[in-house]
Design a protein around this motif. Sequence first.
Motif, PDB file in Angstrom:
ATOM      1  N   SER A 146     -23.321  -9.491 -15.182  1.00  0.00           N
ATOM      2  CA  SER A 146     -23.765  -8.540 -16.024  1.00  0.00           C
ATOM      3  C   SER A 146     -24.622  -7.583 -15.907  1.00  0.00           C
ATOM      4  O   SER A 146     -24.467  -6.267 -16.172  1.00  0.00           O
ATOM      5  CB  SER A 146     -24.164  -9.106 -17.284  1.00  0.00           C
ATOM      6  OG  SER A 146     -22.398 -10.074 -16.912  1.00  0.00           O
ATOM      7  N   ALA A 147     -26.077  -8.394 -15.549  1.00  0.00           N
ATOM      8  CA  ALA A 147     -26.923  -7.279 -15.580  1.00  0.00           C
ATOM      9  C   ALA A 147     -26.553  -6.065 -14.524  1.00  0.00           C
ATOM     10  O   ALA A 147     -27.195  -4.800 -14.414  1.00  0.00           O
ATOM     11  CB  ALA A 147     -27.939  -7.724 -15.395  1.00  0.00           C
ATOM     12  N   LYS A 154     -24.775  -0.774 -25.939  1.00  0.00           N
ATOM     13  CA  LYS A 154     -24.675  -2.457 -25.510  1.00  0.00           C
ATOM     14  C   LYS A 154     -24.297  -3.204 -26.945  1.00  0.00           C
ATOM     15  O   LYS A 154     -25.066  -3.430 -27.455  1.00  0.00           O
ATOM     16  CB  LYS A 154     -26.111  -3.123 -25.021  1.00  0.00           C
ATOM     17  CG  LYS A 154     -26.560  -2.212 -23.456  1.00  0.00           C
ATOM     18  CD  LYS A 154     -27.652  -3.287 -22.874  1.00  0.00           C
ATOM     19  CE  LYS A 154     -28.723  -2.987 -23.700  1.00  0.00           C
ATOM     20  NZ  LYS A 154     -30.043  -3.800 -22.522  1.00  0.00           N
ATOM     21  N   GLU A 172     -23.591  -3.330 -15.431  1.00  0.00           N
ATOM     22  CA  GLU A 172     -24.538  -2.856 -16.471  1.00  0.00           C
ATOM     23  C   GLU A 172     -25.277  -1.708 -16.033  1.00  0.00           C
ATOM     24  O   GLU A 172     -25.496  -0.105 -16.461  1.00  0.00           O
ATOM     25  CB  GLU A 172     -24.826  -3.248 -18.020  1.00  0.00           C
ATOM     26  CG  GLU A 172     -26.034  -2.933 -19.100  1.00  0.00           C
ATOM     27  CD  GLU A 172     -26.139  -3.795 -19.984  1.00  0.00           C
ATOM     28  OE1 GLU A 172     -27.538  -3.615 -19.713  1.00  0.00           O
ATOM     29  OE2 GLU A 172     -25.431  -4.604 -20.750  1.00  0.00           O
ATOM     30  N   ILE A 213     -18.183  -5.534 -19.983  1.00  0.00           N
ATOM     31  CA  ILE A 213     -18.782  -6.365 -18.917  1.00  0.00           C
ATOM     32  C   ILE A 213     -17.523  -8.245 -18.918  1.00  0.00           C
ATOM     33  O   ILE A 213     -17.970  -8.074 -19.968  1.00  0.00           O
ATOM     34  CB  ILE A 213     -20.171  -6.340 -18.897  1.00  0.00           C
ATOM     35  CG1 ILE A 213     -19.980  -5.067 -18.251  1.00  0.00           C
ATOM     36  CG2 ILE A 213     -19.897  -8.023 -18.628  1.00  0.00           C
ATOM     37  CD1 ILE A 213     -21.388  -4.759 -17.782  1.00  0.00           C
ATOM     38  N   VAL A 268     -16.908   0.516 -20.830  1.00  0.00           N
ATOM     39  CA  VAL A 268     -16.723  -0.335 -19.486  1.00  0.00           C
ATOM     40  C   VAL A 268     -17.423  -1.612 -19.987  1.00  0.00           C
ATOM     41  O   VAL A 268     -17.761  -2.302 -20.618  1.00  0.00           O
ATOM     42  CB  VAL A 268     -18.537  -0.232 -19.051  1.00  0.00           C
ATOM     43  CG1 VAL A 268     -18.951  -0.578 -17.757  1.00  0.00           C
ATOM     44  CG2 VAL A 268     -18.459   1.997 -18.349  1.00  0.00           C
ATOM     45  N   HIS A 312     -19.830  -6.491 -23.378  1.00  0.00           N
ATOM     46  CA  HIS A 312     -20.332  -7.810 -23.021  1.00  0.00           C
ATOM     47  C   HIS A 312     -19.201  -8.567 -24.058  1.00  0.00           C
ATOM     48  O   HIS A 312     -19.540  -8.283 -25.097  1.00  0.00           O
ATOM     49  CB  HIS A 312     -21.746  -7.653 -23.035  1.00  0.00           C
ATOM     50  CG  HIS A 312     -22.310  -7.171 -22.887  1.00  0.00           C
ATOM     51  ND1 HIS A 312     -22.794  -8.242 -21.106  1.00  0.00           N
ATOM     52  CD2 HIS A 312     -23.032  -5.910 -22.661  1.00  0.00           C
ATOM     53  CE1 HIS A 312     -23.526  -6.542 -20.636  1.00  0.00           C
ATOM     54  NE2 HIS A 312     -23.461  -5.866 -20.812  1.00  0.00           N
ATOM     55  N   VAL A 335     -20.517  -0.045 -23.284  1.00  0.00           N
ATOM     56  CA  VAL A 335     -20.933  -0.986 -22.608  1.00  0.00           C
ATOM     57  C   VAL A 335     -20.362  -2.161 -23.341  1.00  0.00           C
ATOM     58  O   VAL A 335     -21.557  -2.965 -24.157  1.00  0.00           O
ATOM     59  CB  VAL A 335     -21.684  -1.421 -21.729  1.00  0.00           C
ATOM     60  CG1 VAL A 335     -21.783  -2.962 -20.637  1.00  0.00           C
ATOM     61  CG2 VAL A 335     -22.444   0.097 -21.063  1.00  0.00           C
ATOM     62  N   MET A 375     -26.371   5.012 -23.579  1.00  0.00           N
ATOM     63  CA  MET A 375     -26.097   4.139 -23.061  1.00  0.00           C
ATOM     64  C   MET A 375     -26.002   2.936 -24.922  1.00  0.00           C
ATOM     65  O   MET A 375     -27.461   2.662 -25.212  1.00  0.00           O
ATOM     66  CB  MET A 375     -26.755   2.625 -22.202  1.00  0.00           C
ATOM     67  CG  MET A 375     -25.462   1.824 -21.399  1.00  0.00           C
ATOM     68  SD  MET A 375     -25.984   0.412 -20.896  1.00  0.00           S
ATOM     69  CE  MET A 375     -25.451   1.501 -19.504  1.00  0.00           C
ATOM     70  N   TYR A 430     -28.251  -7.365 -28.022  1.00  0.00           N
ATOM     71  CA  TYR A 430     -27.299  -6.418 -27.888  1.00  0.00           C
ATOM     72  C   TYR A 430     -27.242  -5.585 -28.543  1.00  0.00           C
ATOM     73  O   TYR A 430     -27.970  -5.755 -29.467  1.00  0.00           O
ATOM     74  CB  TYR A 430     -25.519  -6.632 -28.143  1.00  0.00           C
ATOM     75  CG  TYR A 430     -25.251  -7.924 -27.532  1.00  0.00           C
ATOM     76  CD1 TYR A 430     -24.654  -7.280 -25.521  1.00  0.00           C
ATOM     77  CD2 TYR A 430     -25.083  -9.264 -27.601  1.00  0.00           C
ATOM     78  CE1 TYR A 430     -24.661  -8.199 -24.695  1.00  0.00           C
ATOM     79  CE2 TYR A 430     -24.632  -9.946 -26.497  1.00  0.00           C
ATOM     80  CZ  TYR A 430     -24.371  -9.372 -25.174  1.00  0.00           C
ATOM     81  OH  TYR A 430     -24.242 -10.615 -23.942  1.00  0.00           O
ATOM     82  N   ALA A 448     -23.155   1.294 -15.506  1.00  0.00           N
ATOM     83  CA  ALA A 448     -22.595   2.773 -15.907  1.00  0.00           C
ATOM     84  C   ALA A 448     -23.784   3.909 -16.143  1.00  0.00           C
ATOM     85  O   ALA A 448     -25.066   3.699 -15.721  1.00  0.00           O
ATOM     86  CB  ALA A 448     -22.034   1.939 -17.256  1.00  0.00           C
TER      87      ALA A 448
END
Length: 202
Positions: free
Chosen positions: A95-96, A3, A99, A29, A27, A110, A108, A1, A124, A102
């Motif tokens: 948000s957590a 972020k 995440e 958010i 994804v 944000h 991901v 992943m 991030y 996912a």
Amino acid sequence: MVKVGLTGGIGAGKSEVSRLLVERGAVLIDADRIAREVVEPGTPGLAAVVEEFGDEVLAADGSLDRPKLGAIVFADADRLAALNKIVHPLVGARSAELEAAAGADAVVVHDVPLLTENGLAPFYDLVVVVDASTATQLDRLTGRRGMTEADARARMAAQATREQRREIADLVIDNDGPLERLVEQVDTVWAELARRAHAADA
């Protein structure tokens, strides 16, 4: 992943970049959308806002009167800080959750309008900034969103400067040009994000 923190000034075109990244498989958010959800009628968030600001920030149907609240907080840094103290922890928790749902090799994204202002870059893996000139921002806000120039300038002044955003950026998307140019840049950024996500999952 991987972020990604995506940010940009009001009118810079961040929403369009979000949409294009989702089309490519990200994804998303969306902090703004979550911020609206956590103060919907019946939520503890709305109750806390009313306790802080009074019943006058409610519309006739019991929902939050955003323009009225906006007029209060955008004119007073202390009141804005009080609102953020209520909303930000709720947005962070939601948000957590999203995440965590996912996949391991997900990109991901944000979407965080006030990422720079709130010092969130370290949270991030990398930060993508959507940048546009002041003239472009004003044109979009007064043209597409129907704001007065004074209102548009006030909203822009309440945010970080372009320079401050660019300082924390790992990747910058210049959105002063036509849509085709934006799409090309998003494709380049997406290729890099996907590469990093697969490397992180390997």
